[in-house]
Scaffold this active site. Structure first.
Site, short mmCIF file in Angstrom:
data_model
loop_
_atom_site.label_atom_id
_atom_site.label_comp_id
_atom_site.label_asym_id
_atom_site.label_seq_id
_atom_site.Cartn_x
_atom_site.Cartn_y
_atom_site.Cartn_z
CB SER A 122 44.37 -67.75 -13.21
OG SER A 122 44.99 -68.19 -12.03
CE LYS A 136 43.50 -66.13 -9.58
NZ LYS A 136 44.61 -67.11 -9.65
CB SER A 196 48.03 -68.71 -11.44
OG SER A 196 47.66 -69.34 -12.65
#
Length: 466
Positions: free
Chosen positions: A155, A80, A179
């Site tokens: 997210s 990420k 998230s």
């Protein structure tokens, strides 16, 4: 439904990460083959999903050609785009500064890749992770592979979209208000937010007055999640927490499980409530003792306190932007949610100390619940997954009201530090995944994984390519 996936008869097939690791060790597939297949899949579906933040395909090819160590040696993945990977930019879902390459891996990246995973690059997120839907006005929305009209959720949406679409079997996610669990619920995946301190964090997160952020992974199978935590624990372990160990199947113990369909603010939608009660019924069929709770163990002040603390994080990012991201940082390029949160914090900064005190006290309340129950079942989200645009960061007040309404259950465990796992146990009438969340006492990830194995066996997850 506008369904998009990359599953096929290439080297990846439809194997999970453990299956691919076994195939590599057996010699039936090569690491280079897997990387090339994952690159091809990413290139095939990313135009529809917009999940890719940074492509590191050449670096992945070089890593595949070198010797690999670790249980997952050679299995492709993504990181990420809010943790550092050496030689790659970290843009945090924004375009408000000129990219620059990180000089070194973050402490978490070292552990994550130390399990043998080969990263193909970075995945997209909402700006700084503040929204439960990645819909940046210039970078574009991350779309759900089950139906591209819908959000991929929260997210870690880029990681969730790529795992669900079959690009990779496992990807990094992190969770400051849901998230890991929200994209798991939206994309039909397994998402475990671990106990506070279970995995390492960057120093900035370790210094937070309430440690709400936790790293983790998104996967398509319980055994992949369990294997990742086993391998990560062999590299880095917090001695203050009981070890998770090697969880390989359901537990034998019958548990006391509380069921809750109402958050501090609202009852979930009728459809989601019905699906949650069906999940509770399955637990009863499996021999667990299920009891229904009318109210959550949190005070009415929880929502306002959490929003104010969330806003304070935006305040720190915006006011410290040039120090954090360099002289090219331009706050006028931030989205309206980030700027609205920063304004909210600035106007209410005098209320923050008591909000932090109340948030820290919440652990006492939830600890009382876990003296009676082994686990708590709730829906992961209060409503079905919304379409793109519903949570777009345009009007701050409107989007905040909608986010608070939808993300009704997940923030509690971020504040208390307790583990929680979202499982793809249901589908809506329209065929979209609906997640159910199980939480447990601090350090009880092994219990959640055993329960998840049992539920996966009893009611196998729907498959996007079925």
């Amino acid at each position: 439904m506008r369904r998009v996936h990359a599953f096929g008869d290439d080297a990846l097939g439809d194997l999970d990460a453990v299956g691919l690791a076994d195939a590599i060790r057996e010699g039936s597939v090569g690491r280079a083959e897997l990387v090339e297949a994952a690159i091809a899949r990413a290139e095939a579906v990313n135009p529809a999903l917009n999940a890719l933040a940074y492509a590191a395909f050449d670096q992945a090819r070089a890593a595949a050609a070198a010797s690999a160590s670790g249980f997952f040696g050679g299995v492709p993945t993504f990181v990420k785009d809010n943790v550092d990977v050496a030689g790659q930019p970290s843009m945090h879902g924004s375009d408000a500064w000129t990219p620059f390459n990180a000089p070194a891996d973050s402490v978490f990246t070292t552990v994550f890749l130390g399990t043998g995973l080969t990263s193909l690059g970075k995945t997209q997120l909402s700006e700084f992770g503040f929204s439960a839907s990645a819909e940046h006005p210039r970078l574009g929305p991350v779309r759900n592979p089950w139906d591209t009209d819908y959000t991929a959720g929260a997210s870690s949406s880029g990681s969730g979209a790529f795992v669900a679409a079959g690009v990779v079997p496992i990807a990094h996610a992190n969770d400051g208000g849901g998230s890991i669990r929200i994209p798991a619920a939206c994309n039909g995946l397994v998402g475990l937010k671990p106990s506070r301190g279970r995995l390492p964090l960057d120093p900035v997160h370790r210094r937070m007055p309430v440690g709400i952020v936790a790293n983790g992974v998104l996967t398509r199978s319980v055994r992949d999640t369990a294997a990742f935590y086993r391998e990560a624990e062999r590299i880095w372990r917090n001695p203050k927490l009981a070890p998770i160990g090697d969880v390989t199947g359901p537990g034998r113990q019958r548990l006391r499980i509380a069921v809750l369909t109402r958050s501090v603010q609202r009852e979930c939608s009728p459809q989601v409530r019905e699906l949650a009660l069906k999940s509770a019924g399955l637990l009863e069929e499996l021999g667990h003792r299920v009891e229904h709770l009318d109210e959550p163990p949190v005070p009415a002040s929880f929502v306002d306190d959490f929003v104010l603390y969330w806003a304070f994080l935006a305040f720190a990012q915006v006011r410290g932007g040039r120090r954090l991201f360099g002289h090219t940082f331009d706050r006028t390029r931030l989205d309206s949610l980030t700027l609205g949160l920063e304004r909210h914090s600035g106007r209410n900064i005098h209320r923050l100390p008591m909000a932090i005190v109340r948030l820290r006290r919440l652990r006492r309340r939830t600890a009382e619940v876990f003296r009676t129950y082994d686990a708590v079942l709730t829906p992961t989200l209060a409503d079905e997954t919304p379409q793109i645009g519903y949570l777009a960061p345009t009007d701050y007040r409107q989007v905040m009201d909608r986010l608070i309404d939808w993300v009704a259950f997940t923030p509690l465990q971020n504040v208390t530090g307790e583990p929680a796992i979202s499982l793809p146990m249901a589908q809506s009438a329209s065929g979209m995944p609906v997640g159910m969340m199980l939480s447990a006492d601090l350090g009880q990830e092994s219990l959640l994984l055993e329960l998840a194995y049992e539920l996966e066996e009893a009611r196998p997850w729907a498959r996007i390519h079925a």
